[in-house]
Design a protein around this motif. Sequence first.
Motif, PDB file in Angstrom:
ATOM      1  N   ARG A 189       0.749  -1.197   0.054  1.00 61.86           N
ATOM      2  CA  ARG A 189       0.002   0.171  -0.185  1.00 61.86           C
ATOM      3  C   ARG A 189       0.814   1.185   0.048  1.00 61.86           C
ATOM      4  O   ARG A 189       2.010   1.124   0.321  1.00 61.86           O
ATOM      5  CB  ARG A 189      -0.970  -0.043   1.195  1.00 61.86           C
ATOM      6  N   PRO A 190       0.287   2.402  -0.559  1.00 55.91           N
ATOM      7  CA  PRO A 190       1.141   3.568  -0.564  1.00 55.91           C
ATOM      8  C   PRO A 190       1.391   4.135   0.935  1.00 55.91           C
ATOM      9  O   PRO A 190       0.645   3.787   1.857  1.00 55.91           O
ATOM     10  CB  PRO A 190       0.127   4.651  -1.260  1.00 55.91           C
ATOM     11  N   GLU A 191       2.592   4.813   1.053  1.00 54.10           N
ATOM     12  CA  GLU A 191       3.106   5.407   2.311  1.00 54.10           C
ATOM     13  C   GLU A 191       3.048   6.885   2.062  1.00 54.10           C
ATOM     14  O   GLU A 191       3.662   7.424   0.936  1.00 54.10           O
ATOM     15  CB  GLU A 191       4.356   4.681   2.773  1.00 54.10           C
ATOM     16  N   ILE A 192       2.964   7.687   3.045  1.00 54.19           N
ATOM     17  CA  ILE A 192       3.261   9.052   3.116  1.00 54.19           C
ATOM     18  C   ILE A 192       3.974   9.253   4.169  1.00 54.19           C
ATOM     19  O   ILE A 192       3.806   9.011   5.607  1.00 54.19           O
ATOM     20  CB  ILE A 192       1.885   9.790   3.461  1.00 54.19           C
ATOM     21  N   SER A 252      -1.057   2.332  10.146  1.00 48.41           N
ATOM     22  CA  SER A 252      -2.029   1.909   9.053  1.00 48.41           C
ATOM     23  C   SER A 252      -3.323   2.866   8.962  1.00 48.41           C
ATOM     24  O   SER A 252      -3.757   3.426  10.276  1.00 48.41           O
ATOM     25  CB  SER A 252      -2.239   0.441   9.280  1.00 48.41           C
ATOM     26  N   GLY A 254      -3.540   2.340   3.365  1.00 49.96           N
ATOM     27  CA  GLY A 254      -2.114   2.844   3.231  1.00 49.96           C
ATOM     28  C   GLY A 254      -1.608   3.314   4.706  1.00 49.96           C
ATOM     29  O   GLY A 254      -2.156   2.798   5.699  1.00 49.96           O
ATOM     30  N   TYR A 255      -0.311   3.930   4.504  1.00 43.53           N
ATOM     31  CA  TYR A 255       0.313   4.291   6.023  1.00 43.53           C
ATOM     32  C   TYR A 255       0.934   5.558   6.169  1.00 43.53           C
ATOM     33  O   TYR A 255       1.465   6.062   4.962  1.00 43.53           O
ATOM     34  CB  TYR A 255       1.616   2.980   5.901  1.00 43.53           C
ATOM     35  N   LEU A 256       0.910   5.909   7.298  1.00 42.93           N
ATOM     36  CA  LEU A 256       1.649   7.107   7.657  1.00 42.93           C
ATOM     37  C   LEU A 256       2.813   6.582   8.244  1.00 42.93           C
ATOM     38  O   LEU A 256       3.039   5.854   9.065  1.00 42.93           O
ATOM     39  CB  LEU A 256       0.510   8.002   8.694  1.00 42.93           C
ATOM     40  N   CYS A 295       4.649   7.690  -1.712  1.00 49.81           N
ATOM     41  CA  CYS A 295       3.953   8.373  -2.467  1.00 49.81           C
ATOM     42  C   CYS A 295       3.978   9.963  -2.245  1.00 49.81           C
ATOM     43  O   CYS A 295       3.617  10.616  -3.221  1.00 49.81           O
ATOM     44  CB  CYS A 295       2.465   8.009  -2.774  1.00 49.81           C
ATOM     45  N   GLU A 329      -5.217  12.566   2.369  1.00 51.92           N
ATOM     46  CA  GLU A 329      -6.126  11.590   1.812  1.00 51.92           C
ATOM     47  C   GLU A 329      -6.238  11.560   0.358  1.00 51.92           C
ATOM     48  O   GLU A 329      -6.315  10.191  -0.139  1.00 51.92           O
ATOM     49  CB  GLU A 329      -7.440  11.643   2.555  1.00 51.92           C
ATOM     50  N   TRP A 373      -3.643  11.513  -1.681  1.00 52.37           N
ATOM     51  CA  TRP A 373      -2.335  10.982  -2.032  1.00 52.37           C
ATOM     52  C   TRP A 373      -2.721   9.507  -1.628  1.00 52.37           C
ATOM     53  O   TRP A 373      -2.175   8.468  -2.290  1.00 52.37           O
ATOM     54  CB  TRP A 373      -1.318  11.285  -1.335  1.00 52.37           C
ATOM     55  N   LEU A 374      -3.422   9.310  -0.735  1.00 51.71           N
ATOM     56  CA  LEU A 374      -3.435   7.680  -0.217  1.00 51.71           C
ATOM     57  C   LEU A 374      -4.503   7.139  -1.265  1.00 51.71           C
ATOM     58  O   LEU A 374      -4.463   5.988  -1.605  1.00 51.71           O
ATOM     59  CB  LEU A 374      -4.113   7.542   1.241  1.00 51.71           C
TER      60      LEU A 374
END
Length: 223
Positions: free
Chosen positions: A25-28, A68, A77-79, A113, A202, A204-205
């Motif tokens: 999953r995408p990460e920020i 998560s 996704g994940y922070l 991302c 959000e 971006w996720l």
Amino acid sequence: MAFLLHQARFFTTVNHLRDLPATARPEIAFAGRSNAGKSTAINLLCNQKRLAFASKTPGRTQHINYFSVGPEDDPVGYLVDLPGYGYAQVPEASKAHWEMLLSQYLATRAQLCGLILMMDARRPLTELDRRMIEWFAPTGKPIHALLTKCDKLTRQECTLSLRTTKKAFEEYRQQGYEGKLTAQLFSALKRVGLEEAHALIESWLVPVAGGEPAGEAAQGPAA
């Protein structure tokens, strides 16, 4: 108004790149100086009081913490809370570890991302802030700056801080940085810029249909 970030929970913590989770999953990533209010901002954005912990000794925490977002059994996704930087009393060995960990994570993590760069609105774009941008720049992925603690400035000082940051970002674009660079004022205490930050993060996720980031239309003064 319900926000996806309010469905955030602790996932894991790592101290070495080899231990990064094998997630798809995408990460920020969230980065900032030790005194920029990063943990406070993450907690506010996620509507929780103790999700991200601020060390009692600034600069002491040298781990990467994952949270998560979304349903627990199927997160969107994940922070990623990166170690704070810039605290003068940190031992040289810790500084070297921090530099290796952050630079390689920012430059090589495929799932990443975007970068949320938190800077004290009273002292934006320090040398270390710029180093973070330069580590991340080759990826071509977006950077969004939260100019924190803006409640401590007058309206005129806020305008100047935002203008200074945007001017510096424009210089990076002129130097060939391909990723989108945006900035906004933010205050955890006064909740300034909270909805704008929610919308962009959000987007971006979970990009809206057609791939157009939802945050585009929600940035207002941050554009």
